[in-house]
Design a protein around this motif. Sequence first.
Motif, PDB file in Angstrom:
ATOM      1  N   TYR A 171      52.226  14.476  41.765  1.00 33.03           N
ATOM      2  CA  TYR A 171      51.770  15.162  40.605  1.00 33.03           C
ATOM      3  C   TYR A 171      52.480  16.829  40.572  1.00 33.03           C
ATOM      4  N   LEU A 172      52.629  17.400  41.722  1.00 33.53           N
ATOM      5  CA  LEU A 172      53.094  18.735  41.842  1.00 33.53           C
ATOM      6  C   LEU A 172      54.610  18.601  41.388  1.00 33.53           C
ATOM      7  N   SER A 173      55.240  17.601  41.769  1.00 34.58           N
ATOM      8  CA  SER A 173      56.642  17.374  41.541  1.00 34.58           C
ATOM      9  C   SER A 173      56.924  17.230  39.854  1.00 34.58           C
ATOM     10  N   VAL A 174      56.005  16.298  39.411  1.00 30.48           N
ATOM     11  CA  VAL A 174      56.006  16.239  38.191  1.00 30.48           C
ATOM     12  C   VAL A 174      56.125  17.468  37.293  1.00 30.48           C
ATOM     13  N   LYS A 175      54.921  18.302  37.727  1.00 26.78           N
ATOM     14  CA  LYS A 175      54.721  19.784  37.152  1.00 26.78           C
ATOM     15  C   LYS A 175      55.831  20.668  37.236  1.00 26.78           C
ATOM     16  N   ILE A 176      56.501  20.584  38.303  1.00 31.31           N
ATOM     17  CA  ILE A 176      57.756  21.306  38.443  1.00 31.31           C
ATOM     18  C   ILE A 176      58.742  20.812  37.560  1.00 31.31           C
ATOM     19  N   LEU A 177      58.839  19.565  37.550  1.00 30.31           N
ATOM     20  CA  LEU A 177      60.206  19.106  36.837  1.00 30.31           C
ATOM     21  C   LEU A 177      59.913  19.369  35.026  1.00 30.31           C
ATOM     22  N   ARG A 178      58.705  19.332  34.757  1.00 32.34           N
ATOM     23  CA  ARG A 178      58.192  19.552  33.374  1.00 32.34           C
ATOM     24  C   ARG A 178      58.511  21.335  33.099  1.00 32.34           C
ATOM     25  N   VAL A 179      58.231  21.933  34.017  1.00 33.67           N
ATOM     26  CA  VAL A 179      58.616  23.693  33.797  1.00 33.67           C
ATOM     27  C   VAL A 179      60.118  23.675  33.977  1.00 33.67           C
ATOM     28  N   GLN A 180      60.695  23.211  34.697  1.00 37.75           N
ATOM     29  CA  GLN A 180      62.230  23.021  34.590  1.00 37.75           C
ATOM     30  C   GLN A 180      62.663  22.834  33.425  1.00 37.75           C
ATOM     31  N   ALA A 181      62.367  21.612  32.637  1.00 41.74           N
ATOM     32  CA  ALA A 181      62.785  21.134  31.475  1.00 41.74           C
ATOM     33  C   ALA A 181      62.466  22.073  30.635  1.00 41.74           C
ATOM     34  N   LYS A 182      61.357  22.710  30.369  1.00 43.75           N
ATOM     35  CA  LYS A 182      60.857  23.723  29.410  1.00 43.75           C
ATOM     36  C   LYS A 182      61.706  24.906  29.535  1.00 43.75           C
ATOM     37  N   ALA A 183      61.976  25.209  30.915  1.00 39.20           N
ATOM     38  CA  ALA A 183      62.965  26.597  30.968  1.00 39.20           C
ATOM     39  C   ALA A 183      64.240  26.183  30.546  1.00 39.20           C
ATOM     40  N   LYS A 184      64.929  24.913  30.448  1.00 36.33           N
ATOM     41  CA  LYS A 184      66.052  24.510  30.091  1.00 36.33           C
ATOM     42  C   LYS A 184      66.302  24.414  28.756  1.00 36.33           C
ATOM     43  N   ARG A 185      65.200  24.241  27.971  1.00 31.01           N
ATOM     44  CA  ARG A 185      65.119  23.931  26.601  1.00 31.01           C
ATOM     45  C   ARG A 185      65.130  25.490  25.720  1.00 31.01           C
ATOM     46  N   ARG A 186      64.291  26.188  26.582  1.00 30.95           N
ATOM     47  CA  ARG A 186      64.188  27.607  26.109  1.00 30.95           C
ATOM     48  C   ARG A 186      65.757  28.517  26.313  1.00 30.95           C
ATOM     49  N   LYS A 187      66.411  28.182  27.247  1.00 33.08           N
ATOM     50  CA  LYS A 187      67.622  28.713  27.365  1.00 33.08           C
ATOM     51  C   LYS A 187      68.626  28.158  26.343  1.00 33.08           C
ATOM     52  N   ALA A 188      68.516  26.683  26.101  1.00 33.70           N
ATOM     53  CA  ALA A 188      69.326  26.273  25.020  1.00 33.70           C
ATOM     54  C   ALA A 188      69.146  26.727  23.767  1.00 33.70           C
ATOM     55  N   VAL A 189      67.920  26.950  23.332  1.00 30.80           N
ATOM     56  CA  VAL A 189      67.494  27.681  21.992  1.00 30.80           C
ATOM     57  C   VAL A 189      67.947  29.006  21.967  1.00 30.80           C
ATOM     58  N   ALA A 190      67.963  29.650  23.016  1.00 29.36           N
ATOM     59  CA  ALA A 190      68.138  31.269  23.166  1.00 29.36           C
ATOM     60  C   ALA A 190      69.687  31.581  22.924  1.00 29.36           C
TER      61      ALA A 190
END
Length: 170
Positions: free
Chosen positions: A151-170
């Motif tokens: 559960y915690l690993s999946v949460k971390i992976l989601r946060v990392q994916a969101k951060a990558k999407r934000r970087k790609a948009v910016a």
Amino acid sequence: MKKTRNLHLWIGLICSVFLLLEAVTGLLLTERWLMGMGGHSHGNHEHAHGDGHGHAQLNMIDAVKKASESGAFSMDEVGVVMNHGMYMVRLNDKDGTLVTIAPDGTVVKKEVNYFASFVRAIHVGKLGLWNRLIIDVAAISIIILTGTGIYLSVKILRVQAKAKRRKAVA
């Protein structure tokens, strides 16, 4: 450091799935009632000269021969576990004596090891209720730890994916 954390995350996530599978199946095998089966896998064996139903208990060799003759399997399919070319036999004495026997039947070594006897007793379920409790507690603990870890690993992976999407948009 980030690569090490990611490596730890992915190895932990992958191994957690296998640990979870082992813990769940181990618990199911120990507590057969969870699968709708009666009895327990350990502690219900009769050790006298009968099984309580008027049937004579055979020694291991005769029991295997009889089972083979019933057509369940061929004697060619039966294997004997050996340790470095030697047979290892644990006696049912209070000392947990371990006898090493050569394939020709000569006794090579006879040793008493109380710690090894205790470890073997846990492994083969000779501690009765305590053995089942130890296995159950360990299995439930592993299930909880691996479940929360996934559960915690999946949460971390989601946060990392969101951060990558934000970087790609910016």
